[in-house]
Scaffold this motif. Structure first.
Motif, PDB file in Angstrom:
ATOM      1  N   GLY B 498       0.803  -1.210   0.000  1.00  0.00           N
ATOM      2  CA  GLY B 498       0.000   0.000   0.000  1.00  0.00           C
ATOM      3  C   GLY B 498       0.841   1.268   0.000  1.00  0.00           C
ATOM      4  N   ARG B 499       2.000   1.181   0.619  1.00  0.00           N
ATOM      5  CA  ARG B 499       2.867   2.351   0.724  1.00  0.00           C
ATOM      6  C   ARG B 499       3.222   2.908  -0.651  1.00  0.00           C
ATOM      7  N   TRP B 500       3.448   2.006  -1.626  1.00  0.00           N
ATOM      8  CA  TRP B 500       3.854   2.470  -2.951  1.00  0.00           C
ATOM      9  C   TRP B 500       2.773   2.320  -4.015  1.00  0.00           C
ATOM     10  N   TRP B 501       1.967   1.283  -3.891  1.00  0.00           N
ATOM     11  CA  TRP B 501       1.034   1.006  -4.975  1.00  0.00           C
ATOM     12  C   TRP B 501      -0.434   1.143  -4.594  1.00  0.00           C
ATOM     13  N   GLY B 502      -0.699   1.459  -3.341  1.00  0.00           N
ATOM     14  CA  GLY B 502      -2.089   1.589  -2.919  1.00  0.00           C
ATOM     15  C   GLY B 502      -2.753   2.790  -3.588  1.00  0.00           C
ATOM     16  N   PRO B 503      -4.086   2.735  -3.753  1.00  0.00           N
ATOM     17  CA  PRO B 503      -4.773   3.887  -4.329  1.00  0.00           C
ATOM     18  C   PRO B 503      -4.705   5.076  -3.369  1.00  0.00           C
TER      19      PRO B 503
END
Lengths: 330, 639
Positions: B498-503
């Protein structure tokens, strides 16, 4: 329905697991003395209350979680917020806690009380075994506590080094052995049998192997047992045993162990005057048979790493004699 | 009072950022005093320790999965349960909650930073350095093995001559500094830095919980610091506080330890309940039922928790009359927990529950804590405790409380506040999977331990013989532990992903009620350009639009409330009860001093550890220089 179903499942599992596990187990709700009996009654009272509370409250949680979802607005509730809190959070718990407080006082009033004509036993916890002295009968044994059924016992508890805790689940609760403090546990055993106990306070590397046995017997059998130890046999019973005694005296054994009536008076390890009669070795760690005894003497560290008994190097012939001697000490 | 609507503030955001942001790279890393960076760092560091300690638990469970097993030696096993407990209490649970409190308090209260930002940084540095200090024992292969409770005389020099125990004793004294200064910061922040209008009866419940925790810390932690400091005096300098044959008392240690040890359970549990209250409120879509009741319960717990410590010592042979008091108080403390419990039920009952991941964790918490609370009442019953104390029943009980009723809310809190902290959303789907694995794994791992206790299995044994009925239950427990571990791992992956690819997350993705959701996700360094004005317990639900204090400035408030205050790097002090603005406070700029002071103390403790006077003296010198400079710099920083 979910919560009761889940609880029923858990309860069934509990009953099943308990049923198939208790055989041969030091199960605290299989009481063999008045203290364990009292506590067992308290437990089943608490279990009943707890089961009801869990089912009811879990039921409330599930209904609360799902009721609002059934309609767009949620059904209006007849119970107010404060109604929930005052009844569920204060009034009902208060009543239950009062019942438990009564149960506590009632149970504690009936156990661990001084009684007339007790049998006195002094137990000293050491790393990692138990010295068991019968002061009125003037003898000491180890890792086996023999008691006559029905007679009040006054068990003195001291620690020689670090804190230990004396616990026989089928007879009663724990009492700690604390350096610099003399504790007394007063109890009785109702039924003849052998009950496993174990140190319950972490005491170092071999805390796991600091068990013991309580052997409850009829008063007559106990008297025979005690008399035998009050008057141990005067010397080895045969030639091989006599050789074994010599081996014992000139090996490191005598430096740490006592055999009454001989020159061996060490106090670091258990008194071995009646070692041949004991059911187990190494503080109820392995059975007391010839193979385990030999293994224990040669390398106790394999069985009980960190135990204070060093590996002993000994000639095979001497070992045979030593084993015969030790096993004759009954 | 005239109140302006949220409107363009006429402040250049770039200008604000320039004033507030840390230097880039390593200098900024070591000098930051931003409560959000520090809070996140607290959480990351604590979770590092959580996973390390969890791996040790897996090793222990596999060692115990079969009788007479040889996965690890008894020495290693004893070191592992010591470090597992010590880590979970001192390096995970306490600091991770401090991390959440650090991050959330200022944005939840509507202010720009903590009351003492530099003290805050100092508190973090002490925490991380004491963690390194404790784990240095692992690096040199001399982990402490005295149990997380370190009972003497087993932990005395006579029976434990190695340096192992000194890592532990000194480490506990060291980490206590962090906890204590953190508590001071939470208390002052909660009382003096609230947004205008946030009167004492409008404080979010999480803040009440943190306050309760902080007061318990202030009174409890000195006891454990004293216990371990006296132990170290005995060990390092040959004093005899706990040496019985020289007139000391081993029970004195136990009293000191548990005088902290039991409140500590509530220090961990109370903020977790605060998180649960916030989550249940939001996802029941209605105000928390019985706000006053819950706040009162939180404060009541803080008081009563100091009267229960002897129930850890029921087997020590104290007089029954004396123990009865503690038995009674230990029963009574169930009442405030009952109040909270039924407040949550009532909230859901009259609300409309949404099963998001945070809410699932809160519901899991309810079901687990219900059992942990019930068994907690059981161990208060004196004669029953004689049987179960130091047995696996107690292991089951306190894992239901400290793992189930603390770790579950913390995981719920991660899912809940992550979008705010990181600005991105976590996967709900993997959140659900993680929850169910953790919930099932937890119960499979810990429920059988109740029965193991009944079957006579004591705690802290590295192995056991077969034939006692313990084999299967231990195997089941090991399987549960693996399922639980995989569940936590899924959250970790979710977190990293989530840190890099989360919406990207909106400002208020959950449609929540408290002030932290009014600022951007993640919040700017200054939290709020202009401070919001509060007129409700649930400002974001009941105040549309949320006003800010721009207009208040002209009438009664100091300029620091407005965006101009942000431009001047200021905070606003408000009155303790009704949060009326009092005066502007200058906020300190980034500084290395907290790090220097903490490092000096660390060097001092290393000096004690290796018994090198010169090193110790150097550490004291460094700390003194840091401290003096800090005191000196107050004016410079604040002008």
């Amino acid at each position: 329905m979910r919560a009761p179903a889940r609880l029923a499942f858990v309860a069934a599992g509990l009953v099943f697991l308990t049923a198939c596990s208790t055989h041969g187990s030091p199960y605290m709700f299989d009481p063999k003395g008045p203290e364990a009996h009292r506590i067992t009654s308290v437990w089943w009272l608490m279990f009943t209350l707890a089961a009801v509370v869990y089912v009811v409250v879990a039921g409330f949680i599930f209904v609360a979680a799902f009721r609002g979802r059934r309609s767009e607005t949620g059904k209006p509730s007849r119970i107010t917020d404060n109604g929930f809190i005052v009844v569920g959070g204060i009034a009902v718990p208060f009543v239950i806690l009062m019942v438990l407080a009564w149960a506590t006082v009632d149970a504690t009033n009936h156990v661990r009380r001084p009684e007339k004509n007790p049998l006195k036993i002094e137990v000293v916890g050491k790393r990692w075994w138990w010295s068991v002295e019968y002061p009125d009968q003037h003898f000491t044994t180890a890792n086996e506590v023999h008691v006559p059924v029905g007679r009040p016992i006054e068990l003195g508890l001291d620690a020689a080094d670090v804190i230990h805790s004396f616990w026989v689940p089928q007879i009663g609760g724990k009492v700690d052995l604390i350096p610099g403090q003399h504790n007394v546990w007063r109890f009785k055993v109702d039924e003849p049998g052998t009950y496993r106990g174990q140190c319950a306070e972490y005491c170092g590397v071999q805390h796991a192997h600091m068990a013991f046995l309580v052997v409850a017997e009829s008063p007559a059998a106990f008297d025979t047992w005690a008399l035998r130890r009050e008057n141990p046999p005067s010397g080895p019973t045969g030639q091989l045993e006599a050789t074994g005694q010599m081996v014992f005296m000139r090996s490191p054994c005598a430096g740490c162990h006592t055999i009454r009536g001989t020159a061996a008076t060490g106090t670091i390890g258990p008194d071995l005057t009646d070692v041949g009669s004991r059911k187990m070795l190494g503080a109820a760690t392995v059975p007391n048979d010839e193979g385990h005894l030999a293994g224990w003497i040669l390398d106790a560290q394999t069985i009980k790493p960190g135990a204070l008994m060093p590996p002993i190097s000994i000639e095979p012939r001497d070992l045979q004699a030593l084993l015969a001697y030790l096993r004759s000490l009954k | 009072m005239a109140i302006a609507d949220i409107a363009p503030l006429g402040v250049d955001e770039h200008e604000l950022e320039e004033i507030w942001s840390d230097a880039p790279g390593i200098p900024g890393f070591f000098s930051t005093v931003d409560h959000k960076r520090i809070g996140m760092r607290y959480i990351y560091t604590a979770f590092f320790f959580f996973f390390v300690s969890g791996l040790m638990a897996l090793v222990m469970r596999s060692q115990l999965s079969a009788p007479d097993n040889h996965v690890v030696s008894p020495y290693t096993f004893n070191q592992m349960f010591t470090m597992h407990g010590t880590t979970m209490i001192f390096l995970f649970n306490t600091p991770v909650l401090a991390g959440f409190a650090n991050y959330l308090l200022p944005i939840e209260l509507g202010t720009r930073d903590m009351a003492f930002p530099r003290l805050n940084a100092f508190s973090y540095w002490i925490f991380v350095l004491s963690g390194i200090f404790l784990y240095a024992s692992f690096v040199v292969g001399k982990m402490p093995d005295g149990g997380w409770f370190g009972y003497t005389p087993y932990t005395s020099k006579v029976y434990n001559p190695g340096i192992n125990l000194d890592f532990w004793g000194l480490g506990i004294v060291f980490v206590g500094i962090s906890t204590t200064v953190g508590a001071v910061n939470f208390i002052v922040t909660s009382f003096k830095l609230r947004a205008p209008g946030m009167t004492i009866n409008r404080i979010p419940i999480f803040v009440w919980a943190v306050l309760s925790m902080a007061f318990m810390i202030l009174f409890a932690v000195p006891a454990v610091t004293l216990a371990t400091a006296l132990l170290e005096l005995d060990r390092l300098f040959g004093t005899a506080f706990f040496v019985p044959h020289l007139g000391g008392s081993t029970l004195l240690y136990q009293h000191l330890f548990w005088f902290w040890g039991h409140p500590e359970v509530y220090i961990l549990f109370v903020p977790a309940t605060g998180m649960v209250s916030m989550i249940i409120t939001v996802f029941s879509r209605r105000p928390l039922a019985g706000y006053i009741w819950v706040a009162t319960a939180l404060i009541a717990i803080a008081f009563i928790s100091f009267g229960v410590w002897v129930h850890h010592m029921f087997a020590t042979g104290m007089p029954i009359q004396a123990m009865s008091f503690f038995s009674a108080v230990s029963l009574i403390i169930a009442i405030p927990s009952g109040v909270q419990f039924f407040a949550w039920i009532a909230t859901m009952w009259r609300g409309k529950v949404e099963f998001t991941t945070p809410m699932l964790f809160a519901m899991g918490f309810l079901l687990i804590f219900l059992l942990g609370g019930i068994t907690g009442v059981m161990v208060a019953v004196l004669p029953f405790d004689w049987q179960v104390t130091d047995s696996y029943f107690v292991v089951a009980h306190f894992h239901y409380v400290l793992n189930g009723a603390v770790v579950f809310p913390i995981f719920g809190a991660i899912y809940f506040w992550y979008p705010k902290m990181v600005g991105r959303k976590l996967s709900e789907r993997w959140g659900h999977i993680s929850f169910w694995m953790m919930f099932i794994g937890f119960n499979v791992a810990f429920f059988p331990m109740h029965i193991l206790g009944f079957l006579g299995m004591p705690r802290r044994v590295y192995t056991y013989p077969s034939g006692l009925g313990w084999d299967h239950l231990n195997l089941i427990s090991a399987i549960g532990a693996v399922i639980f571990a995989v569940g936590t791992g899924i959250t970790l992956v979710n977190w990293v992903h989530g840190r890099w690819w989360g919406p990207k997350a909106e400002d208020n993705p959950w449609d929540a009620d408290s002030l932290e959701w009014s600022t951007t996700s993640p919040p700017p360094e200054y939290n709020f350009a202009a401070i919001p004005v509060v007129a409700s317990r649930h400002p974001l639900w009941e105040q549309h639009p949320l006003p800010h204090a721009e207009a208040l400035v002209d009438e009664e408030g100091p300029k620091s409330l407005s965006a101009e205050g942000a431009l001047h790097h200021q905070n606003t002090e408000t009155t303790g009860l009704d949060a009326r603005p009092e005066r502007a406070l200058e906020l300190p700029h980034p500084t290395y001093l907290p790090f220097v002071l903490a490092l000096g103390l660390a060097v001092f403790f290393v000096g004690l550890l290796v018994k090198a006077t010169i090193v110790g003296a150097f550490g004291v010198g460094m700390a003194l220089v840091g401290l003096t400079w800090w005191a000196w710099r107050t004016d410079v920083d604040l002008s």
